[in-house]
Design a protein around this motif. Structure first.
Motif, PDB file in Angstrom:
ATOM      1  N   PRO A   1       3.179  -0.910  -9.864  1.00  0.00           N
ATOM      2  CA  PRO A   1       4.105  -0.910 -10.999  1.00  0.00           C
ATOM      3  C   PRO A   1       4.654   0.472 -11.333  1.00  0.00           C
ATOM      4  CG  PRO A   1       2.207  -2.292 -11.494  1.00  0.00           C
ATOM      5  CD  PRO A   1       1.888  -1.545 -10.226  1.00  0.00           C
ATOM      6  N   GLY A   2       3.912   1.519 -11.032  1.00  0.00           N
ATOM      7  CA  GLY A   2       4.370   2.871 -11.331  1.00  0.00           C
ATOM      8  C   GLY A   2       5.222   3.486 -10.246  1.00  0.00           C
ATOM      9  N   PHE A   3       5.420   2.767  -9.152  1.00  0.00           N
ATOM     10  CA  PHE A   3       6.177   3.339  -8.033  1.00  0.00           C
ATOM     11  C   PHE A   3       7.596   2.804  -7.943  1.00  0.00           C
ATOM     12  CE2 PHE A   3       2.954   6.021  -6.589  1.00  0.00           C
ATOM     13  CZ  PHE A   3       3.483   6.805  -5.568  1.00  0.00           C
ATOM     14  N   ALA A   4       8.111   2.300  -9.050  1.00  0.00           N
ATOM     15  CA  ALA A   4       9.506   1.888  -9.138  1.00  0.00           C
ATOM     16  C   ALA A   4       9.982   1.202  -7.859  1.00  0.00           C
ATOM     17  CB  ALA A   4      10.392   3.103  -9.442  1.00  0.00           C
ATOM     18  N   PRO A   5       9.373   0.053  -7.510  1.00  0.00           N
ATOM     19  CA  PRO A   5       9.820  -0.662  -6.310  1.00  0.00           C
ATOM     20  C   PRO A   5      11.334  -0.857  -6.321  1.00  0.00           C
ATOM     21  CG  PRO A   5       7.852  -1.690  -7.210  1.00  0.00           C
ATOM     22  CD  PRO A   5       8.300  -0.667  -8.225  1.00  0.00           C
ATOM     23  N   GLY A   6      11.955  -0.573  -5.193  1.00  0.00           N
ATOM     24  CA  GLY A   6      13.399  -0.645  -5.103  1.00  0.00           C
ATOM     25  C   GLY A   6      14.040   0.730  -5.173  1.00  0.00           C
ATOM     26  N   ARG A   7      13.272   1.709  -5.676  1.00  0.00           N
ATOM     27  CA  ARG A   7      13.764   3.086  -5.723  1.00  0.00           C
ATOM     28  C   ARG A   7      12.889   4.001  -4.880  1.00  0.00           C
ATOM     29  NH1 ARG A   7      13.965   5.188 -11.424  1.00  0.00           N
ATOM     30  NH2 ARG A   7      14.845   6.982 -10.330  1.00  0.00           N
ATOM     31  N   LEU A   8      11.588   3.981  -5.133  1.00  0.00           N
ATOM     32  CA  LEU A   8      10.680   4.811  -4.351  1.00  0.00           C
ATOM     33  C   LEU A   8      10.109   4.071  -3.149  1.00  0.00           C
ATOM     34  CD1 LEU A   8       8.663   6.576  -7.218  1.00  0.00           C
ATOM     35  CD2 LEU A   8      10.764   7.315  -6.076  1.00  0.00           C
ATOM     36  N   LEU A   9      10.233   2.755  -3.152  1.00  0.00           N
ATOM     37  CA  LEU A   9       9.722   1.928  -2.064  1.00  0.00           C
ATOM     38  C   LEU A   9      10.791   0.949  -1.604  1.00  0.00           C
ATOM     39  CD1 LEU A   9       6.209   0.953  -3.550  1.00  0.00           C
ATOM     40  CD2 LEU A   9       6.691   2.800  -1.923  1.00  0.00           C
ATOM     41  N   ASN A  10      10.762   0.618  -0.324  1.00  0.00           N
ATOM     42  CA  ASN A  10      11.619  -0.427   0.230  1.00  0.00           C
ATOM     43  C   ASN A  10      10.807  -1.702   0.409  1.00  0.00           C
ATOM     44  OD1 ASN A  10      12.975   2.077   2.423  1.00  0.00           O
ATOM     45  ND2 ASN A  10      13.834   1.400   0.478  1.00  0.00           N
ATOM     46  N   PRO A  11      11.427  -2.874   0.273  1.00  0.00           N
ATOM     47  CA  PRO A  11      10.687  -4.123   0.464  1.00  0.00           C
ATOM     48  C   PRO A  11      10.454  -4.413   1.939  1.00  0.00           C
ATOM     49  CG  PRO A  11      12.979  -4.608   0.025  1.00  0.00           C
ATOM     50  CD  PRO A  11      12.822  -3.114  -0.145  1.00  0.00           C
ATOM     51  N   PHE A  12       9.413  -5.191   2.212  1.00  0.00           N
ATOM     52  CA  PHE A  12       9.158  -5.641   3.569  1.00  0.00           C
ATOM     53  C   PHE A  12      10.136  -6.741   3.943  1.00  0.00           C
ATOM     54  CE2 PHE A  12       5.160  -3.467   3.068  1.00  0.00           C
ATOM     55  CZ  PHE A  12       4.788  -3.122   4.363  1.00  0.00           C
ATOM     56  N   ASP A  13      10.461  -6.801   5.202  1.00  0.00           N
ATOM     57  CA  ASP A  13      11.231  -7.908   5.780  1.00  0.00           C
ATOM     58  C   ASP A  13      10.215  -8.949   6.221  1.00  0.00           C
ATOM     59  OD1 ASP A  13      12.584  -9.673   7.465  1.00  0.00           O
ATOM     60  OD2 ASP A  13      13.929  -8.125   8.239  1.00  0.00           O
TER      61      ASP A  13
ATOM     62  N   GLU B   1     -14.465  -6.020 -10.902  1.00  0.00           N
ATOM     63  CA  GLU B   1     -13.412  -5.016 -10.787  1.00  0.00           C
ATOM     64  C   GLU B   1     -13.208  -4.632  -9.335  1.00  0.00           C
ATOM     65  OE1 GLU B   1     -11.758  -0.980 -10.349  1.00  0.00           O
ATOM     66  OE2 GLU B   1     -13.753  -1.677  -9.785  1.00  0.00           O
ATOM     67  N   ALA B   2     -11.957  -4.430  -8.962  1.00  0.00           N
ATOM     68  CA  ALA B   2     -11.641  -4.057  -7.582  1.00  0.00           C
ATOM     69  C   ALA B   2     -10.261  -3.419  -7.539  1.00  0.00           C
ATOM     70  CB  ALA B   2     -11.679  -5.282  -6.670  1.00  0.00           C
ATOM     71  N   ASP B   3      -9.973  -2.817  -6.414  1.00  0.00           N
ATOM     72  CA  ASP B   3      -8.608  -2.413  -6.096  1.00  0.00           C
ATOM     73  C   ASP B   3      -8.338  -2.892  -4.677  1.00  0.00           C
ATOM     74  OD1 ASP B   3      -6.055  -1.317  -6.159  1.00  0.00           O
ATOM     75  OD2 ASP B   3      -6.710   0.505  -7.173  1.00  0.00           O
ATOM     76  N   CYS B   4      -7.200  -2.554  -4.173  1.00  0.00           N
ATOM     77  CA  CYS B   4      -6.773  -3.081  -2.877  1.00  0.00           C
ATOM     78  C   CYS B   4      -5.938  -2.019  -2.167  1.00  0.00           C
ATOM     79  CB  CYS B   4      -5.958  -4.352  -3.115  1.00  0.00           C
ATOM     80  SG  CYS B   4      -5.121  -5.019  -1.679  1.00  0.00           S
ATOM     81  N   HIS B   5      -6.399  -1.534  -1.030  1.00  0.00           N
ATOM     82  CA  HIS B   5      -5.554  -0.695  -0.195  1.00  0.00           C
ATOM     83  C   HIS B   5      -4.459  -1.586   0.398  1.00  0.00           C
ATOM     84  CE1 HIS B   5      -9.429   1.736   0.234  1.00  0.00           C
ATOM     85  NE2 HIS B   5      -8.588   2.543  -0.366  1.00  0.00           N
ATOM     86  N   SER B   6      -3.248  -1.107   0.337  1.00  0.00           N
ATOM     87  CA  SER B   6      -2.141  -1.910   0.865  1.00  0.00           C
ATOM     88  C   SER B   6      -1.180  -1.008   1.628  1.00  0.00           C
ATOM     89  CB  SER B   6      -1.402  -2.616  -0.272  1.00  0.00           C
ATOM     90  OG  SER B   6      -0.792  -1.672  -1.137  1.00  0.00           O
ATOM     91  N   PHE B   7      -0.360  -1.642   2.436  1.00  0.00           N
ATOM     92  CA  PHE B   7       0.679  -0.919   3.174  1.00  0.00           C
ATOM     93  C   PHE B   7       2.001  -1.047   2.424  1.00  0.00           C
ATOM     94  CE2 PHE B   7      -2.271  -2.298   6.600  1.00  0.00           C
ATOM     95  CZ  PHE B   7      -2.655  -1.051   7.034  1.00  0.00           C
ATOM     96  N   VAL B   8       2.750   0.054   2.373  1.00  0.00           N
ATOM     97  CA  VAL B   8       4.064   0.050   1.748  1.00  0.00           C
ATOM     98  C   VAL B   8       5.056   0.772   2.656  1.00  0.00           C
ATOM     99  CG1 VAL B   8       3.215  -0.058  -0.627  1.00  0.00           C
ATOM    100  CG2 VAL B   8       3.532   2.180   0.466  1.00  0.00           C
ATOM    101  N   LEU B   9       6.328   0.537   2.371  1.00  0.00           N
ATOM    102  CA  LEU B   9       7.413   1.192   3.098  1.00  0.00           C
ATOM    103  C   LEU B   9       8.099   2.158   2.138  1.00  0.00           C
ATOM    104  CD1 LEU B   9       8.959  -1.969   4.849  1.00  0.00           C
ATOM    105  CD2 LEU B   9       7.182  -0.426   5.732  1.00  0.00           C
ATOM    106  N   PRO B  10       7.738   3.438   2.164  1.00  0.00           N
ATOM    107  CA  PRO B  10       8.385   4.414   1.270  1.00  0.00           C
ATOM    108  C   PRO B  10       9.891   4.438   1.500  1.00  0.00           C
ATOM    109  CG  PRO B  10       6.426   5.353   2.291  1.00  0.00           C
ATOM    110  CD  PRO B  10       6.707   4.070   3.002  1.00  0.00           C
ATOM    111  N   ASN B  11      10.625   4.709   0.443  1.00  0.00           N
ATOM    112  CA  ASN B  11      12.078   4.622   0.511  1.00  0.00           C
ATOM    113  C   ASN B  11      12.675   5.574   1.537  1.00  0.00           C
ATOM    114  OD1 ASN B  11      14.805   3.977  -0.373  1.00  0.00           O
ATOM    115  ND2 ASN B  11      14.795   6.005  -1.318  1.00  0.00           N
ATOM    116  N   GLN B  12      13.471   5.003   2.423  1.00  0.00           N
ATOM    117  CA  GLN B  12      14.271   5.770   3.372  1.00  0.00           C
ATOM    118  C   GLN B  12      15.734   5.384   3.171  1.00  0.00           C
ATOM    119  OE1 GLN B  12      12.756   4.831   7.316  1.00  0.00           O
ATOM    120  NE2 GLN B  12      11.267   6.486   7.235  1.00  0.00           N
TER     121      GLN B  12
END
Length: 443
Positions: free
Chosen positions: A108-120, A315-326
């Motif tokens: 939520p803090g990584f402004a999806p759509g600006r700092l991150l690109n969505p997966f295809d 309580e838990a967290d989750c390591h995930s893969f993201v596509l940083p904005n290019q």
């Protein structure tokens, strides 16, 4: 043990700094661009150090050997706030690596759509990975605005370690050497007391204090979530804390200290040392210490934290893969990123050795994972993990965990009453809610 945690000032300062620097070019943040002739460049940023880093390095070596046409450039960056600041700057400048790791609670803090690109998702499906391969709740937390921005690699919950020799002497094991299940606070406390009688001291080890400690937050969030109550609204903008249930949990935490069931002043390193040396029958902590105890030849096993306040949530967290904005994401590099993510997921049995529960469901059924003990003993917890509330200031190494961890630490050490801790926690939580997201909003 997990990497050093950043100070409160550094956490908040880096968040603000990332927002202020968002408009700057991130050319200095990009990995080296030299690509071997004829190969597809694939830059990968992650924050795995210690045992996790060794495991990830082995997985990357295996990937590279099976993909000679890819020039894999992996970079391990400093865990926590420094990592997220640099990742945000790279995404803001549009010159980020092809793929990176992100704690899913930080989305939520990584402004999806600006700092991150969505997966295809169609491209990901071409490589054999679809939504059906993941727990629905973890998959959903990777979404924003109807698009998928994070693909879960694992979940890393807190668990209950137990010393098998101490618990056997206390009569707490069944015929198969597994811990006899308990339900409710009375049964759990009785088991702690029985272990304590064997060793002549506190039967349970927990982290209670230290610079930027988050252990007390993890315990509170687990027990409070077991009651079915929430902390924030679904959009993360409004407090929904149930005072009565929160106070019940805080009183239970204080009782553990007051009645000598835990050592009230134990930092993270000391908590690991106490359990490792047999000075505790039980240890509540993240599953990532499994390698420590295996290497130290501690007689132990692991299981889910029991139902204490009405459910088995933890309580838990989750390591995930993201596509940083290019700015120009696409082409061979983007396709390689999708294939790379799919390959790592399909080979995540190796990743499970460090204690994390694979989020890719087919892995949970593989014989080599089921034979992995004690790592597979708590695999069912994947259906009951509770992540941090969905807010920009929550998640691993976040302001929420550090602020409230400091408050709840006082309940264990005796410096705060449960009532005082509840009032202070609500005040700090409201301050965070009133602070604008320095990363900006979702595009």
């Amino acid at each position: 043990m997990p990497p050093p945690r950043p100070s409160r000032r550094r956490v908040l300062g880096s968040l603000a700094g990332a927002g202020a620097l968002g408009a700057l070019s991130a050319a200095g943040c990009a990995a080296p661009s030299g690509v071997a002739s004829g190969k597809t460049r694939l830059r990968y940023w992650h924050l795995f150090g210690g045992g996790d880093g060794v495991t990830m390095a082995a997985m990357l070596d295996a990937y590279q050997q099976s993909h000679p046409d890819v020039d894999l450039q992996a970079a391990t960056l400093a865990w926590g706030s420094p990592y997220y600041t640099k990742l945000a700057m790279a995404g803001a400048g549009g010159r980020a690596p092809e793929v990176a790791v992100l704690h899913i609670t930080r989305l939520p803090g990584f402004a999806p759509g600006r700092l991150l690109n969505p997966f295809d998702l169609d491209l990901l499906a071409e490589h054999g990975v679809t939504e059906a391969d993941f727990p629905p709740d973890l998959w959903r937390r990777g979404q924003a605005g109807g698009k998928q921005y994070a693909i879960p690699l694992d979940t890393h919950p807190i668990v209950l370690y137990f010393n098998t020799e101490i618990c056997e002497q206390a009569g707490l094991l069944d015929a198969d050497g597994r811990l006899v299940p308990t339900t409710g606070p009375e049964e759990f406390v009785a088991a702690i007391r029985a272990a304590g009688e064997v060793i002549g001291g506190p039967g349970l080890v927990v982290e209670t204090l230290g610079a930027d400690t988050v252990g007390p937050w993890r315990i509170f969030w687990t027990l409070y979530s077991q009651t079915g109550a929430t902390m924030l609204s679904e959009d993360g903008t409004r407090m929904t804390l149930d005072d009565q249930k929160a106070l019940e949990v805080l009183e239970f935490m204080r009782m553990l200290s007051d009645e000598g069931l835990i050592a009230p002043r134990t930092d993270y390193a000391a908590s690991v040392g106490l359990f490792s040396s047999g000075q505790g029958g039980f240890f509540i902590n993240g599953e990532w210490e499994v390698s420590t105890f295996l290497n130290n030849e501690v007689p132990f096993s692991m299981t889910r934290l029991p139902d204490i306040f009405g459910s088995g949530r933890v309580e838990a967290d989750c390591h995930s893969f993201v596509l940083p904005n290019q700015t120009d994401r696409g082409g061979p590099g983007n396709e390689a990123a999708h294939e790379f993510v799919a390959w790592l997921l399909k080979n995540s049995v190796d990743w499970a050795a460090g204690g994390h529960v694979p989020a890719y469901l087919p892995t949970l059924e593989k014989p080599e994972y089921l034979d992995m003990r004690p790592q597979s003993e708590y695999r069912s917890v994947i259906d009951d993990v509770v992540l941090d509330p969905p807010a920009w200031f929550a998640g691993s190494a976040s302001a929420l965990e550090i602020e409230l961890g400091a408050v709840f630490s006082g309940v264990f050490t005796g410096s705060r009453s449960p009532e005082n801790a509840l009032a202070e926690a609500k005040s700090r939580l409201q301050d965070l809610l009133d602070t604008p997201n320095p990363f900006g909003e979702t595009a």
